[in-house]
Design a protein around this motif. Structure first.
Motif, PDB file in Angstrom:
ATOM      1  N   ALA A  70       1.558   0.033  -4.707  1.00 40.53           N
ATOM      2  CA  ALA A  70       2.584  -0.491  -3.807  1.00 40.53           C
ATOM      3  C   ALA A  70       1.960  -0.920  -2.482  1.00 40.53           C
ATOM      4  N   LEU A  71       1.019  -0.122  -1.986  1.00 43.55           N
ATOM      5  CA  LEU A  71       0.347  -0.472  -0.725  1.00 43.55           C
ATOM      6  C   LEU A  71      -0.462  -1.760  -0.892  1.00 43.55           C
ATOM      7  N   ALA A  72      -1.031  -1.949  -2.077  1.00 43.71           N
ATOM      8  CA  ALA A  72      -1.785  -3.181  -2.329  1.00 43.71           C
ATOM      9  C   ALA A  72      -0.869  -4.390  -2.183  1.00 43.71           C
ATOM     10  N   LEU A  73       0.348  -4.304  -2.712  1.00 45.43           N
ATOM     11  CA  LEU A  73       1.279  -5.428  -2.605  1.00 45.43           C
ATOM     12  C   LEU A  73       1.716  -5.646  -1.155  1.00 45.43           C
ATOM     13  N   ILE A  74       2.037  -4.571  -0.458  1.00 43.37           N
ATOM     14  CA  ILE A  74       2.485  -4.698   0.932  1.00 43.37           C
ATOM     15  C   ILE A  74       1.396  -5.345   1.781  1.00 43.37           C
ATOM     16  N   MET A  75       0.165  -4.861   1.632  1.00 46.80           N
ATOM     17  CA  MET A  75      -0.936  -5.409   2.421  1.00 46.80           C
ATOM     18  C   MET A  75      -1.217  -6.854   2.031  1.00 46.80           C
TER      19      MET A  75
ATOM     20  N   ALA B 143       8.133  -5.021   5.989  1.00 47.69           N
ATOM     21  CA  ALA B 143       7.214  -4.492   6.993  1.00 47.69           C
ATOM     22  C   ALA B 143       7.595  -3.129   7.535  1.00 47.69           C
ATOM     23  N   ILE B 144       8.686  -2.513   7.028  1.00 49.80           N
ATOM     24  CA  ILE B 144       8.997  -1.140   7.438  1.00 49.80           C
ATOM     25  C   ILE B 144       9.184  -0.314   6.179  1.00 49.80           C
ATOM     26  N   ILE B 145       8.278   0.626   5.925  1.00 49.14           N
ATOM     27  CA  ILE B 145       8.330   1.444   4.715  1.00 49.14           C
ATOM     28  C   ILE B 145       8.750   2.854   5.102  1.00 49.14           C
ATOM     29  N   GLU B 146       9.946   3.264   4.659  1.00 44.02           N
ATOM     30  CA  GLU B 146      10.486   4.577   5.020  1.00 44.02           C
ATOM     31  C   GLU B 146       9.771   5.702   4.287  1.00 44.02           C
ATOM     32  N   GLN B 147       9.938   6.910   4.824  1.00 46.44           N
ATOM     33  CA  GLN B 147       9.313   8.083   4.233  1.00 46.44           C
ATOM     34  C   GLN B 147       9.735   8.275   2.783  1.00 46.44           C
ATOM     35  N   SER B 148       8.783   8.606   1.935  1.00 46.45           N
ATOM     36  CA  SER B 148       8.908   8.882   0.495  1.00 46.45           C
ATOM     37  C   SER B 148       9.495   7.712  -0.271  1.00 46.45           C
ATOM     38  N   SER B 149       9.333   6.461   0.217  1.00 43.88           N
ATOM     39  CA  SER B 149       9.847   5.338  -0.550  1.00 43.88           C
ATOM     40  C   SER B 149       8.769   4.309  -0.876  1.00 43.88           C
ATOM     41  N   VAL B 150       7.497   4.600  -0.582  1.00 42.00           N
ATOM     42  CA  VAL B 150       6.457   3.606  -0.835  1.00 42.00           C
ATOM     43  C   VAL B 150       6.375   3.245  -2.317  1.00 42.00           C
ATOM     44  N   ALA B 151       6.534   4.216  -3.219  1.00 42.27           N
ATOM     45  CA  ALA B 151       6.372   3.919  -4.643  1.00 42.27           C
ATOM     46  C   ALA B 151       7.547   3.118  -5.199  1.00 42.27           C
ATOM     47  N   ASP B 152       8.649   3.031  -4.428  1.00 41.25           N
ATOM     48  CA  ASP B 152       9.827   2.290  -4.927  1.00 41.25           C
ATOM     49  C   ASP B 152       9.459   0.857  -5.315  1.00 41.25           C
ATOM     50  N   LEU B 153       8.543   0.253  -4.570  1.00 38.94           N
ATOM     51  CA  LEU B 153       8.157  -1.143  -4.799  1.00 38.94           C
ATOM     52  C   LEU B 153       7.570  -1.315  -6.190  1.00 38.94           C
ATOM     53  N   VAL B 154       6.863  -0.296  -6.674  1.00 39.74           N
ATOM     54  CA  VAL B 154       6.262  -0.355  -8.002  1.00 39.74           C
ATOM     55  C   VAL B 154       7.311  -0.027  -9.059  1.00 39.74           C
ATOM     56  N   GLU B 155       8.225   0.888  -8.734  1.00 35.60           N
ATOM     57  CA  GLU B 155       9.227   1.294  -9.709  1.00 35.60           C
ATOM     58  C   GLU B 155      10.417   0.330  -9.752  1.00 35.60           C
ATOM     59  N   ALA B 156      10.477  -0.589  -8.778  1.00 37.92           N
ATOM     60  CA  ALA B 156      11.633  -1.499  -8.678  1.00 37.92           C
ATOM     61  C   ALA B 156      11.678  -2.450  -9.878  1.00 37.92           C
ATOM     62  N   ARG B 157      12.856  -3.038 -10.089  1.00 35.52           N
ATOM     63  CA  ARG B 157      12.966  -4.048 -11.145  1.00 35.52           C
ATOM     64  C   ARG B 157      12.297  -5.335 -10.646  1.00 35.52           C
ATOM     65  N   PRO B 158      11.819  -6.179 -11.567  1.00 38.20           N
ATOM     66  CA  PRO B 158      11.139  -7.417 -11.148  1.00 38.20           C
ATOM     67  C   PRO B 158      11.996  -8.292 -10.219  1.00 38.20           C
ATOM     68  N   GLU B 159      13.327  -8.299 -10.404  1.00 36.66           N
ATOM     69  CA  GLU B 159      14.171  -9.142  -9.548  1.00 36.66           C
ATOM     70  C   GLU B 159      14.159  -8.623  -8.110  1.00 36.66           C
ATOM     71  N   ASP B 160      14.064  -7.279  -7.964  1.00 40.94           N
ATOM     72  CA  ASP B 160      14.052  -6.723  -6.599  1.00 40.94           C
ATOM     73  C   ASP B 160      12.712  -6.967  -5.934  1.00 40.94           C
ATOM     74  N   ARG B 161      11.647  -6.961  -6.739  1.00 39.91           N
ATOM     75  CA  ARG B 161      10.320  -7.197  -6.167  1.00 39.91           C
ATOM     76  C   ARG B 161      10.236  -8.628  -5.639  1.00 39.91           C
ATOM     77  N   ARG B 162      10.939  -9.508  -6.285  1.00 42.87           N
ATOM     78  CA  ARG B 162      10.946 -10.917  -5.867  1.00 42.87           C
ATOM     79  C   ARG B 162      11.471 -11.065  -4.437  1.00 42.87           C
ATOM     80  N   VAL B 163      12.496 -10.271  -4.106  1.00 41.80           N
ATOM     81  CA  VAL B 163      13.111 -10.345  -2.772  1.00 41.80           C
ATOM     82  C   VAL B 163      12.061 -10.071  -1.692  1.00 41.80           C
ATOM     83  N   PHE B 164      11.173  -9.124  -1.989  1.00 46.24           N
ATOM     84  CA  PHE B 164      10.086  -8.790  -1.057  1.00 46.24           C
ATOM     85  C   PHE B 164       9.234 -10.008  -0.763  1.00 46.24           C
ATOM     86  N   ILE B 165       8.913 -10.742  -1.850  1.00 50.97           N
ATOM     87  CA  ILE B 165       8.017 -11.883  -1.696  1.00 50.97           C
ATOM     88  C   ILE B 165       8.762 -13.042  -1.050  1.00 50.97           C
ATOM     89  N   GLU B 166      10.035 -13.168  -1.358  1.00 56.26           N
ATOM     90  CA  GLU B 166      10.843 -14.241  -0.764  1.00 56.26           C
ATOM     91  C   GLU B 166      10.901 -14.117   0.751  1.00 56.26           C
TER      92      GLU B 166
END
Ligand SMILES: Nc1ncnc2c1ncn2[C@@H]1O[C@H](COP(=O)(O)OP(=O)(O)OP(=O)(O)O)[C@@H](O)[C@H]1O
Ligand SMILES: Nc1ncnc2c1ncn2[C@@H]1O[C@H](COP(=O)(O)OP(=O)(O)OP(=O)(O)O)[C@@H](O)[C@H]1O
Ligand SMILES: [Mg+2]
Ligand SMILES: [Mg+2]
Lengths: 151, 169, 169, 151
Positions: A70-75, B143-166
């Motif tokens: 996840a950190l790799a993607l954020i960075m 750009a703001i990652i809350e406590q104990s939620s960093v892994a959410d980005l990996v566990e998220a569904r592909p459609e939600d990950r897209r929002v990050f990139i958008e």
């Protein structure tokens, strides 16, 4: 619009490949589109191959490996498009000492393009910071800031 | 733009005025469990227009105002101010393109009255949102990652990950 | 009863037979990220009858069998065995009351055939569940806390917290 | 049955009060029934007062405080009814150094009644363990056990 997403996606997935190889030496990380024909709605998947292991779905990664991916993607995104600041609240909690080191080194490079603010209990991450703010509750229940000296 | 200073008063456990200057590079916030580190992160999301009470770890918005302790009574107001400076080669979005610095602040009174201001001039939540649009730090940004939620980005569904990139598009 | 030994072979990343003896007191399992620590915890839940694939971090039950690496082919079977000893003053539940030790094991083949056994004698999942009933270690018990889920107990609804206490009744 | 739950609940809430005071010196933790009239369905709530702070709902606790409060309840139950073994997978990840110390000390007392198996990256927790198992993946992708010496 479609073109802007396509351009951003291309750039971020190139950046992700580089950053991933720094955080997982010998590993390969790729972003993939779930539906290339429909750029307006497609999802973005992650495919990971760790050194010696088979290609795997990100769900099978361990706790620490997930944090690091996840950190790799954020960075990767921040290297492509710097932000006014990046705030990371205890993102290193699940990492072993070796991975905290890799993370902290890369964070120094991110800090060249964006202001980085990191909350941590990890000495190794504190050492990477140029500036430390200590928070205490001397008078119970009221937070105050104090100067911190690493030693 | 870059974050230069953060001022907090009456917000969560920060009863007394707190000023944090960020000199560039990496700043680490450290301290024992429960001392108020994540409250600083909440303050940053709040001043930028966060409206979802749950993501501020509360049930009612007025719970962000200092609730008092055994020694001090509750406060009547919470205020957070963020001072942003121009990065070389970049300008602020209109109508602030000619400014060297921009100040964004948010205030909440116990009676529910809430106030946003940019450079001291009262404005709407929408103006604050527009100011931060597309910078990655808006309340759903990467750009703001809350406590104990960093892994959410990996566990998220592909459609939600897209929002990050958008958000970075 | 007390856990004396755990044997794992072909389960997740443990291709080769692993024997862990627990001498009493606190045993710590340590190692870098991704080396297989949580896989040991999964093996313990699995041998005691865990049927929910998601809580074994998989999508199909056969994913718990060693899937192979660049150097080794996949295995055809996973097996986990747990050896429990009597604690002074306590006895095992019937029909094992006179035993000094009890062995519980579970085996899964790639074709889906699954086998439970107590003291080497094949039995049903129900028999394994009954053996561990009320001890706290059954698959929903309070005695196995998975990675990053410790705070769930505090964030849980009051009705769910009750289940934890009921298990100890 | 109703009586058994009532008896267990009484004993666990007494134990919780003691354990909580050990993990939060100066604090008070109480278990409460949400519906005392209906013992068969009532939920169990937690009320926490930390030194100097007002009485608060557990939802307002910080990340580390939540982990510690949860550990207080788990240990309280195990003290009342020991189990064949207690497995804790990186439960100390969010704790600061001081709280890891309190946790590790109490874990030694739990280990007098139950076998304890703990997965951790924290040196302080490793020191509390009588026996260490190291897991490695020397041959990539295959886990093996090695002896570990703390120094
Ligand atoms: N409105 C409020 N008034 C007073 N105190 C508050 C308020 N809201 C939250 N708090 C206090 O803030 C504390 C939590 O602070 P915070 O979550 O920032 O801790 P932290 O430093 O991040 O700790 P950790 O290292 O465990 O994550 C709680 O103990 C709570 O009592
Ligand atoms: N069926 C399988 N066959 C082979 N390897 C597997 C199998 N299932 C999972 N793995 C591997 O096990 C690894 C994860 O192990 P585990 O979750 O136990 O790590 P860990 O030691 O707990 O790490 P952390 O400290 O990050 O939590 C993954 O990298 C995955 O590749
Ligand atoms: Mg915190
Ligand atoms: Mg793990």
């Amino acid at each position: 619009s479609r073109e802007r997403f396509a351009e951003t996606y291309q750039a971020v997935s190139r950046s992700f490949r580089h950053v991933f190889a720094r955080l997982f030496p010998g590993g390969k990380g790729e972003l993939l589109l779930t539906d290339e024909e429909n750029l307006l709605e497609t999802g973005v998947d992650m495919e990971i191959r760790l050194p010696g292991k088979r290609l795997q779905n990100v769900g099978l990664l361990s706790g620490g490996e997930k944090s690091l991916a996840a950190l790799a993607l954020i960075m990767a995104i921040v290297f492509y498009k710097p932000t006014p600041f990046l705030v990371l609240d205890e993102v290193d909690a699940a990492l072993d000492d070796g991975n905290v080191g890799l993370f902290a080194d890369l964070l120094k490079e991110v800090a060249a393009v964006s202001q980085v603010i990191v909350v941590t209990h990890n000495k190794r991450t504190m050492e990477a910071a140029g500036h430390l703010y200590g928070v205490t509750m001397e008078s119970k229940g009221v937070s105050k800031i104090v100067a911190v000296d690493l030693n | 733009m870059i974050l230069k200073r953060l001022e907090i008063v009456g917000f969560k456990s920060f009863r007394d005025r707190l000023v944090l200057d960020f000199p560039g590079g990496i700043s680490a916030i450290v301290g024992p469990n429960g001392c108020g580190k994540s409250n600083i992160v909440d303050a940053m999301r709040w001043v930028m227009g966060e409206q979802r009470v749950r993501s501020l770890r509360s049930t009612k918005m007025e719970e962000v105002i200092f609730a008092g302790t055994q020694d001090y009574p509750p406060m009547g107001m919470a205020e957070v101010t963020m001072i942003l400076a121009r990065r070389e080669g970049f300008t602020f979005p209109e109508p602030y393109a000619s400014c060297e610095e921009v100040t964004v602040s948010r205030r909440l009174f116990r009676d529910g009255e809430s106030l946003y201001a940019i450079n001291g001039v009262p404005c709407r939540l929408l103006d604050v949102r527009e100011f931060f649009m597309g910078t990655g730090v808006g309340s759903r940004g990467y750009a703001i990652i809350e406590q104990s939620s960093v892994a959410d980005l990996v566990e998220a569904r592909p459609e939600d990950r897209r929002v990050f990139i958008e958000e970075a598009a």
